[in-house]
Design an enzyme around this catalytic site. Structure first.
Site, PDB file in Angstrom:
ATOM      1  N   THR A 149       0.719  -1.058  -0.019  1.00  0.00           N
ATOM      2  CA  THR A 149       0.008  -0.060  -0.057  1.00  0.00           C
ATOM      3  C   THR A 149       0.816   1.324   0.016  1.00  0.00           C
ATOM      4  O   THR A 149       2.162   1.357   0.658  1.00  0.00           O
ATOM      5  CB  THR A 149      -1.005  -0.007   0.996  1.00  0.00           C
ATOM      6  OG1 THR A 149      -0.120  -0.040   2.470  1.00  0.00           O
ATOM      7  CG2 THR A 149      -2.016  -1.099   1.174  1.00  0.00           C
ATOM      8  N   GLY A 188       2.997  -2.729   7.929  1.00  0.00           N
ATOM      9  CA  GLY A 188       3.393  -2.926   9.295  1.00  0.00           C
ATOM     10  C   GLY A 188       4.769  -3.667   9.397  1.00  0.00           C
ATOM     11  O   GLY A 188       5.499  -4.139   8.537  1.00  0.00           O
ATOM     12  N   GLU A 443      -5.763  -5.563   3.817  1.00  0.00           N
ATOM     13  CA  GLU A 443      -5.866  -6.493   2.663  1.00  0.00           C
ATOM     14  C   GLU A 443      -7.127  -6.427   1.911  1.00  0.00           C
ATOM     15  O   GLU A 443      -7.537  -7.394   1.285  1.00  0.00           O
ATOM     16  CB  GLU A 443      -5.740  -8.032   3.164  1.00  0.00           C
ATOM     17  CG  GLU A 443      -5.170  -8.228   4.355  1.00  0.00           C
ATOM     18  CD  GLU A 443      -3.539  -7.660   4.413  1.00  0.00           C
ATOM     19  OE1 GLU A 443      -3.077  -7.501   3.392  1.00  0.00           O
ATOM     20  OE2 GLU A 443      -3.056  -7.304   5.580  1.00  0.00           O
TER      21      GLU A 443
END
Length: 684
Positions: A149, A188, A443
């Protein structure tokens, strides 16, 4: 001892009320627990790993909600390191390690390394790349993340802006962020922890026909080192940082990353399903595009089963607490001395909690089926059979959307059903709720990814219409053709008296809505954008059908439950199905999946199911066998000592009570005797 140390809660106490609840139900708790987690070794692993974790002071949760974000990130890293050391000490496999992370109940800075990073390397690498990278990944010689992303793009993977331009002369890729919105974002483990990353970047290859021009081959996966393994500083040409405070994920270092003409070798392109010839610059790829999104499919599959356990945790807390909490006397009682009612005795509470309990079972069964299907599909892919990929990708997208939506809303419903105490940290839902709010957008945004499910179904309906008289080639084809061959006659399903007909009703409705979408898009050529709401509803209808069928088929074929226990779980199946039908009654009525007469009877049938489930509610949640350590809830503790725990957390464990404030508005001093004249915020 101080005065409060002598006080006890009023009778009947929490322990005595829970004891009564457990005695009144014949549900076989241990047998049901083994049934829920059948074939996984889950309960044995949970007990074994928890025993090791409870010996470690670093895993104590009693003060963690009082810490700042900086302290939580540091604590998260320390805990992550300790889990890895325990893995080596106790010879844990990866399932044991994931169990430890699950029991800790927070986002580890290593989560992406053991999750999406490892999965991508294993599934997308060539044999040579696997041989090089997997020992380093599994040996924790490197720490990885998954960078897909961006600041300007999330669900639209095809739109990512990061470029990887092939340099034929140097036989390297030049990775560059051409715009600010090309910055990797939300990844993350990237902010402060990872030193390697999977990069999703647009592969740009020189166009030999047009000098200075490039041909884009779409987003591809690359593996790259991003930090020095000794200094842990970003490599030259890379800017990395943590994006800051989020609603949840307090211990996770979600990061951003920008590249300035950063070079990586030809071997960085993960090449199991795509190849770039270093000599000719010719790019080739598998004809099945779903292979490139294997990691997303894998994670979405996990999220479905995870949704079931998260919802079950919230429902466990809510049902135990509302069985203990007493409020108001029965208004129809003639006895002025009658005890207050247990909150769980109110149908207005039951109708909120029991369908969620049923949904937790439905999600657990569905997750198990999805896990088995995914393993089978991946096995077939390794053999070169790609036929199951499209189905797996479609189902995982739709179920990820629906399951996280159910659980995200369900956690909040549980919190509200518990009244004022549900709002406090002692509920056990504060951090869970904040963390889980990310799931509907992880997701793939829940509304956007349902297009993938509806598009797949429309393609399959188009094919079914063309081959209507031919034998079905799989379950999806059979379901659609059965509808096509009978739609003019309509269905004759008896949802009130046949458990099998309930699941057929859901299948009929999903097939009917698929046919409607096919008519709108393929026959009538309506704009895709104008049909998005219809597509979303279709995806949910299809996913609900999968959940109901998974619930029914798993339960009907099971032989590991006593008859009385199985009967109670079948009531949960009916409750899940009936409340779903009631919520979507127009769709079921419109297509003939349920009659008006049956729909009119549903409110009374649901009320009857609530009263039948009520005596078994505590035993049903006990069957999930969540340790108190995982729940970390005063309200949901197994022994029922709710009020003692709540008071202990407030009176003894709250560090704010050790501070004496100066409330005199004329005096700038904040803490008595400290000399501190201004709040911390004024010094920043």
């Amino acid at each position: 001892m101080s005065f409060p140390d002598h006080l006890k809660p009023k009778e009947p106490s929490g322990p005595s009320l829970l004891e009564k609840e457990r005695r009144q139900s014949p549900v076989a708790v241990d047998a049901l627990g083994k049934h829920i987690f059948a074939g996984t070794g889950f309960l044995e692993r949970q007990a074994r790993v928890l025993a090791a974790m409870e010996k470690e002071p670093l895993f104590d949760k009693s003060q963690q909600q009082q810490l700042s974000r900086m302290e939580r990130v540091k604590l998260g890293l320390a805990r992550g390191k300790l889990m890895r050391r325990l893995q080596e000490k106790h010879d844990w496999d990866m399932d044991d390690y994931h169990m430890a992370a699950y029991l800790l109940g927070e986002q580890s800075p290593y989560r992406l390394h053991v999750g999406m990073f490892r999965t991508t390397v294993e599934e997308q690498s060539s044999d040579a790349q696997r041989a090089y990278w997997m020992p380093r990944v599994d040996g924790w010689q490197i720490s990885g993340t998954y960078s897909q992303t961006e600041l300007g793009h999330g669900s639209n993977v095809r739109g990512v802006e990061l470029e990887a331009r092939w340099d034929p002369a140097a036989k390297e890729f030049v990775v560059h962020s051409p715009t600010l919105t090309a910055a990797k974002w939300w990844n993350g483990s990237l902010g402060r922890t990872a030193n390697h990353a999977i990069l999703m970047a647009q592969l740009m290859v020189p166009d030999h026909k047009r000098q200075g021009q490039y041909i884009s081959h779409g987003p591809q996966a690359f593996i790259a080192q991003i930090r020095d393994t000794k200094t842990h500083l970003p490599l030259k040409g890379i800017v990395i940082g943590d994006i800051g405070v989020k609603i949840g994920f307090t211990s996770m270092d979600n990061g951003y990353m920008l590249f300035n003409h950063f070079r990586i070798p030809h071997s960085a392109l993960l090449s199991r399903y795509v190849q770039l010839d270093p000599e000719t610059s010719v790019f080739t790829k598998s004809p099945n595009a779903a292979l490139a999104y294997g990691t997303m499919t894998s994670i979405r599959t996990v999220l479905v089963e995870e949704a079931g356990t998260h919802l079950a945790r919230a429902v466990t807390i809510a049902i135990r607490y509302t069985a203990i909490r007493q409020q108001f006397r029965d208004k129809d009682s003639q006895d002025a001395r009658s005890a207050e009612l247990q909150v769980l005795d109110y149908p207005t509470v039951q109708v909120r909690l029991f369908p969620l309990l049923a949904a937790a079972f439905a999600l657990q069964y569905t997750g198990k089926v999805m896990r088995q299907d995914y393993a089978k599909t991946r096995s077939e892919v390794e053999k070169g059979n790609l036929e199951g990929l499209a189905v797996m990708h479609s189902n995982s997208s739709g179920l990820k959307s629906l399951s996280t939506e159910i659980t995200n809303g369900g956690i909040e419903t549980c919190r509200r059903a518990m009244g004022g105490h549900g709002y406090g940290s002692g509920s056990g839902l504060v951090e869970m709720q904040k963390d889980y709010q990310a799931k509907p957008i992880l997701e793939g945004d829940n509304w956007m990814i349902t297009q993938q499910t509806s598009s797949f179904l429309i393609k399959r309906m188009t094919a079914a219409v063309k081959t209507q008289r031919e034998p079905p080639k799989d379950r999806t084809d059979a379901q659609l053709k059965a509808f096509l061959n009978q739609k003019d006659q309509g269905s004759t399903l008896d949802i009130l008296n046949s458990d099998a007909d309930i699941q057929e009703s859901f299948k009929w409705r999903a097939a009917s809505m698929t046919y409607d979408a096919y008519q709108a898009r393929v026959v009538n050529k309506k704009r895709h954008n104008d049909l998005l709401i219809q597509f979303h509803k279709l995806s949910h209808a299809h996913s609900q059908s999968i959940m109901v069928s998974s619930f029914f088929s798993t339960l009907a074929s099971s032989n590991d439950l006593p008859r009385e226990t199985k009967d109670v779980v079948f009531d949960l199946y009916r409750l899940f199905a009936y409340t779903t039908i009631q919520a979507e009654s127009y769709e079921f009525l419109r297509c003939g999946a349920a009659s008006a007469k049956d729909l009119d009877a549903l409110p009374d049938r649901i009320q009857d199911l609530l009263s039948r489930i009520r005596p078994h509610a505590v035993n049903l949640v006990d069957a999930w066998q969540f340790p108190d350590y995982l729940l970390d809830s005063a309200l949901g503790r197994y022994d029922g000592n709710v009020y003692e725990d709540l008071f202990n957390r407030a009176h003894r464990l709250n560090p704010l009570n050790d501070v004496v404030f100066n409330p005199d508005y004329k005096d700038d001093e904040i803490v008595k005797g400290s000399g501190e004249r201004k709040p911390l915020s004024s010094k920043l």
